[in-house]
Motif scaffolding. Structure first.
Motif, PDB file in Angstrom:
ATOM      1  N   LYS A   1      63.509 -19.408  26.223  1.00 45.53           N
ATOM      2  CA  LYS A   1      62.264 -19.529  26.984  1.00 45.53           C
ATOM      3  C   LYS A   1      61.320 -18.381  26.647  1.00 45.53           C
ATOM      4  O   LYS A   1      60.110 -18.591  26.446  1.00 45.53           O
ATOM      5  CB  LYS A   1      62.561 -19.552  28.482  1.00 45.53           C
ATOM      6  CG  LYS A   1      61.333 -19.723  29.362  1.00 45.53           C
ATOM      7  CD  LYS A   1      61.636 -19.501  30.831  1.00 45.53           C
ATOM      8  CE  LYS A   1      62.620 -20.526  31.365  1.00 45.53           C
ATOM      9  NZ  LYS A   1      62.838 -20.361  32.831  1.00 45.53           N
ATOM     10  N   ARG A   2      61.854 -17.183  26.598  1.00 45.35           N
ATOM     11  CA  ARG A   2      61.024 -16.014  26.286  1.00 45.35           C
ATOM     12  C   ARG A   2      60.294 -16.207  24.972  1.00 45.35           C
ATOM     13  O   ARG A   2      59.073 -15.987  24.870  1.00 45.35           O
ATOM     14  CB  ARG A   2      61.891 -14.755  26.217  1.00 45.35           C
ATOM     15  CG  ARG A   2      61.144 -13.519  25.721  1.00 45.35           C
ATOM     16  CD  ARG A   2      62.102 -12.421  25.278  1.00 45.35           C
ATOM     17  NE  ARG A   2      61.367 -11.280  24.739  1.00 45.35           N
ATOM     18  CZ  ARG A   2      60.937 -11.182  23.489  1.00 45.35           C
ATOM     19  NH1 ARG A   2      61.143 -12.191  22.638  1.00 45.35           N
ATOM     20  NH2 ARG A   2      60.293 -10.108  23.078  1.00 45.35           N
ATOM     21  N   ASN A   3      61.025 -16.600  23.931  1.00 45.01           N
ATOM     22  CA  ASN A   3      60.421 -16.715  22.608  1.00 45.01           C
ATOM     23  C   ASN A   3      59.399 -17.843  22.536  1.00 45.01           C
ATOM     24  O   ASN A   3      58.362 -17.715  21.890  1.00 45.01           O
ATOM     25  CB  ASN A   3      61.510 -16.937  21.551  1.00 45.01           C
ATOM     26  CG  ASN A   3      62.241 -15.648  21.201  1.00 45.01           C
ATOM     27  OD1 ASN A   3      62.000 -14.600  21.791  1.00 45.01           O
ATOM     28  ND2 ASN A   3      63.132 -15.738  20.232  1.00 45.01           N
ATOM     29  N   VAL A   4      59.683 -18.959  23.193  1.00 50.27           N
ATOM     30  CA  VAL A   4      58.747 -20.078  23.178  1.00 50.27           C
ATOM     31  C   VAL A   4      57.439 -19.686  23.874  1.00 50.27           C
ATOM     32  O   VAL A   4      56.343 -19.920  23.354  1.00 50.27           O
ATOM     33  CB  VAL A   4      59.377 -21.322  23.835  1.00 50.27           C
ATOM     34  CG1 VAL A   4      58.313 -22.396  24.100  1.00 50.27           C
ATOM     35  CG2 VAL A   4      60.485 -21.885  22.955  1.00 50.27           C
ATOM     36  N   LEU A   5      57.543 -19.083  25.059  1.00 46.40           N
ATOM     37  CA  LEU A   5      56.333 -18.696  25.795  1.00 46.40           C
ATOM     38  C   LEU A   5      55.556 -17.619  25.049  1.00 46.40           C
ATOM     39  O   LEU A   5      54.317 -17.669  24.984  1.00 46.40           O
ATOM     40  CB  LEU A   5      56.708 -18.212  27.197  1.00 46.40           C
ATOM     41  CG  LEU A   5      57.317 -19.268  28.132  1.00 46.40           C
ATOM     42  CD1 LEU A   5      57.722 -18.642  29.457  1.00 46.40           C
ATOM     43  CD2 LEU A   5      56.348 -20.424  28.360  1.00 46.40           C
ATOM     44  N   LEU A   6      56.256 -16.661  24.466  1.00 48.14           N
ATOM     45  CA  LEU A   6      55.597 -15.596  23.719  1.00 48.14           C
ATOM     46  C   LEU A   6      54.869 -16.163  22.499  1.00 48.14           C
ATOM     47  O   LEU A   6      53.725 -15.799  22.208  1.00 48.14           O
ATOM     48  CB  LEU A   6      56.630 -14.554  23.283  1.00 48.14           C
ATOM     49  CG  LEU A   6      56.114 -13.334  22.517  1.00 48.14           C
ATOM     50  CD1 LEU A   6      55.126 -12.544  23.373  1.00 48.14           C
ATOM     51  CD2 LEU A   6      57.276 -12.442  22.089  1.00 48.14           C
ATOM     52  N   THR A   7      55.515 -17.073  21.799  1.00 42.37           N
ATOM     53  CA  THR A   7      54.910 -17.659  20.605  1.00 42.37           C
ATOM     54  C   THR A   7      53.676 -18.476  20.955  1.00 42.37           C
ATOM     55  O   THR A   7      52.638 -18.394  20.276  1.00 42.37           O
ATOM     56  CB  THR A   7      55.942 -18.532  19.862  1.00 42.37           C
ATOM     57  OG1 THR A   7      57.052 -17.720  19.473  1.00 42.37           O
ATOM     58  CG2 THR A   7      55.332 -19.181  18.630  1.00 42.37           C
ATOM     59  N   LEU A   8      53.768 -19.283  22.007  1.00 45.45           N
ATOM     60  CA  LEU A   8      52.619 -20.083  22.413  1.00 45.45           C
ATOM     61  C   LEU A   8      51.434 -19.208  22.824  1.00 45.45           C
ATOM     62  O   LEU A   8      50.291 -19.462  22.427  1.00 45.45           O
ATOM     63  CB  LEU A   8      53.006 -21.014  23.565  1.00 45.45           C
ATOM     64  CG  LEU A   8      53.898 -22.197  23.209  1.00 45.45           C
ATOM     65  CD1 LEU A   8      54.383 -22.889  24.477  1.00 45.45           C
ATOM     66  CD2 LEU A   8      53.158 -23.191  22.309  1.00 45.45           C
ATOM     67  N   GLY A   9      51.699 -18.179  23.600  1.00 45.54           N
ATOM     68  CA  GLY A   9      50.625 -17.292  24.043  1.00 45.54           C
ATOM     69  C   GLY A   9      49.970 -16.573  22.879  1.00 45.54           C
ATOM     70  O   GLY A   9      48.732 -16.467  22.805  1.00 45.54           O
ATOM     71  N   ALA A  10      50.784 -16.092  21.949  1.00 50.38           N
ATOM     72  CA  ALA A  10      50.250 -15.373  20.793  1.00 50.38           C
ATOM     73  C   ALA A  10      49.470 -16.317  19.883  1.00 50.38           C
ATOM     74  O   ALA A  10      48.385 -15.970  19.384  1.00 50.38           O
ATOM     75  CB  ALA A  10      51.390 -14.704  20.032  1.00 50.38           C
TER      76      ALA A  10
ATOM     77  N   LEU B   1      42.132 -18.515  18.784  1.00 55.55           N
ATOM     78  CA  LEU B   1      40.816 -18.205  19.350  1.00 55.55           C
ATOM     79  C   LEU B   1      40.103 -17.155  18.511  1.00 55.55           C
ATOM     80  O   LEU B   1      38.882 -17.264  18.275  1.00 55.55           O
ATOM     81  CB  LEU B   1      40.970 -17.720  20.795  1.00 55.55           C
ATOM     82  CG  LEU B   1      41.310 -18.794  21.839  1.00 55.55           C
ATOM     83  CD1 LEU B   1      41.687 -18.160  23.175  1.00 55.55           C
ATOM     84  CD2 LEU B   1      40.131 -19.757  22.016  1.00 55.55           C
ATOM     85  N   ARG B   2      40.842 -16.163  18.020  1.00 52.27           N
ATOM     86  CA  ARG B   2      40.245 -15.122  17.172  1.00 52.27           C
ATOM     87  C   ARG B   2      39.773 -15.703  15.844  1.00 52.27           C
ATOM     88  O   ARG B   2      38.889 -15.136  15.193  1.00 52.27           O
ATOM     89  CB  ARG B   2      41.245 -14.001  16.910  1.00 52.27           C
ATOM     90  CG  ARG B   2      41.704 -13.239  18.141  1.00 52.27           C
ATOM     91  CD  ARG B   2      40.581 -12.486  18.813  1.00 52.27           C
ATOM     92  NE  ARG B   2      40.123 -11.342  18.051  1.00 52.27           N
ATOM     93  CZ  ARG B   2      39.177 -10.501  18.461  1.00 52.27           C
ATOM     94  NH1 ARG B   2      38.573 -10.716  19.627  1.00 52.27           N
ATOM     95  NH2 ARG B   2      38.813  -9.482  17.720  1.00 52.27           N
ATOM     96  N   HIS B   3      40.367 -16.832  15.445  1.00 49.57           N
ATOM     97  CA  HIS B   3      39.962 -17.480  14.201  1.00 49.57           C
ATOM     98  C   HIS B   3      38.878 -18.537  14.432  1.00 49.57           C
ATOM     99  O   HIS B   3      38.571 -19.323  13.526  1.00 49.57           O
ATOM    100  CB  HIS B   3      41.176 -18.120  13.524  1.00 49.57           C
ATOM    101  CG  HIS B   3      42.007 -17.134  12.752  1.00 49.57           C
ATOM    102  ND1 HIS B   3      42.835 -16.227  13.364  1.00 49.57           N
ATOM    103  CD2 HIS B   3      42.113 -16.914  11.408  1.00 49.57           C
ATOM    104  CE1 HIS B   3      43.435 -15.495  12.431  1.00 49.57           C
ATOM    105  NE2 HIS B   3      43.011 -15.883  11.248  1.00 49.57           N
TER     106      HIS B   3
END
Length: 408
Positions: free
Chosen positions: A372-381, A387-389
């Motif tokens: 869960k941690r990795n999925v949420l972190l990846t989606l947020g990043a 958006l920056r692109h």
């Protein structure tokens, strides 16, 4: 003399289709003291590893052991061991690694018959079975999970067709073993090759394999030729085809893992510790529970990606649970996105190969990385980097969609 700094690799969140993050308990196991390869304590660990591999592969096969080397060493050991020059080999290709099986079979001197379909799709059972009956191959070699396209090939019915035509059925399960069910005996598979660096969350360096009596019979026939038959001077019988490799000679590796303990090579002690611990953790979690965990995190990842307005690549009916492919949005520099994720978030996702290079991203949810941690972190990043692109999306929606899947 140049002074070299202490080794200090940067911490990463690895969300590729392999290698993936290694369970800390596996890394700890690798730090344990070295035992001699014929120490009874070590050979007992070898036997335990074989027993656990049988459970993982869902087989009653006598032979289930690792080949030292990365996953390709296991593929080569099996194919070099059971393909004789001139054998007809059928390879259904639906991505990059089908082409690898073709290359290796060709190097073994096989007459390779390629059955190809569009990347992003797989074959129907009827297509493969029809090709087996038409071409009457000695061997069918097939990739179970194609990480280059994120597709999984259904295996039902293929083993039965191979039995009916007296062909051997070999499956590359490098990307699926430990994350998706591989029912070796039920599917009538004669030999299966797995990988450590993907769903097992063990470092690359060993290739677990298993094979049955049908494959062993082919192997032993070549073993007798190599060790028991010598040609007279000037004789050149094309029917006598010994195994060309020494290091990857499956007949000798089998003797090494048997009670005979043939002194074929020095076992990779610390890697065996790692594999044994990785297998113990898989079985402790439970295979069904582990497969369910991979499905849950895949669902959350897909929900988040779709909430960002991203399109998934490929036929959804044959999507791999453990690899998700995303079409790179028009106008977005895919490599720039990957670099920003790595440089600023420490997150690695993958690009792809051949006709898909620069067109898709691939995100792996495998083994220890599947959390869960990795999925949420990846989606947020990923959302922030897109958006920056300059990509238009509704900020925050991706994480909310994933959290809904998790019931948060």
């Amino acid at each position: 003399m140049k002074a070299y700094k202490d080794l200090a690799p940067s911490p990463r969140t690895i969300m590729t289709p392999g290698p993936v993050e290694v369970d800390p308990r596996v890394l700890r196991a690798m730090s344990y003291p070295i035992l001699g390869q014929f120490d009874p304590e070590f050979t007992a660990l070898m036997n335990e590893t074989m027993s656990m591999l049988r459970l993982l592969f869902k087989t009653e096969n006598e032979w289930a052991f690792p080949v030292d080397g990365t996953s390709r060493s296991g593929i080569e050991a099996v194919l070099v061991g059971i393909i004789e020059p001139g054998d007809k080999v059928l390879v259904p290709i639906y991505g990059r690694f089908g082409h690898l099986l073709t290359e290796i079979a060709g190097r073994c001197g096989a007459e390779v018959v390629k059955l190809e379909t569009e990347w992003g799709t797989v074959f129907t059972e009827e297509e493969i079975v029809s090709a087996i009956r038409e071409h009457q191959p000695k061997l069918v070699a097939l990739v179970h999970g194609e990480t280059s396209t994120g597709r999984i090939q259904p295996l039902a019915g293929i083993g039965q067709a191979c039995r009916e035509t007296n062909a051997l059925f070999v499956v590359d399960a490098v990307a699926t073993i430990g994350g998706i069910e591989v029912a070796t005996d039920q599917l009538l598979i004669d030999a299966v090759i797995g990988g450590t660096q993907k769903c097992l969350s063990v470092p690359a360096g060993m290739a677990p394999i298993t094979y049955n009596k049908r494959a062993e019979a082919k192997l032993q026939s070549r073993k007798r030729i190599e060790r028991g038959l010598l040609l007279a001077d000037g004789d050149d019988d094309p029917l006598l085809r010994p195994i060309q490799s020494n290091y990857l000679d499956l007949s000798q590796l089998q003797d090494y893992w048997s009670p005979a303990r043939l002194n074929h090579h020095t076992e990779a002690t610390s890697m065996l510790y790692a594999l044994r611990e990785g297998l113990r953790l898989v079985l402790e979690e439970g295979l069904d529970e582990r497969f369910a965990r991979h499905r849950e995190h895949e669902g959350a990842l897909i929900a988040g990606l779709e909430a960002m307005g991203l399109r998934l690549y490929g036929d959804p009916s044959c999507k791999m649970t453990v690899v998700t492919c995303i079409e790179i949005p028009a106008g977005v520099d895919g490599e720039s996105v990957r670099s920003m994720l790595l440089d600023h978030y420490g997150i690695e996702i993958a690009s792809s190969f051949g006709p898909l290079k620069g067109k898709i991203w691939r995100i792996g949810t495998m083994g220890y990385s599947c959390s869960k941690r990795n999925v949420l972190l990846t989606l947020g990043a990923l959302e922030a980097v897109l958006l920056r692109h300059g990509h238009s999306l509704e900020a925050g929606k991706a994480l909310q969609a994933a959290m809904d899947v998790y019931g948060m």
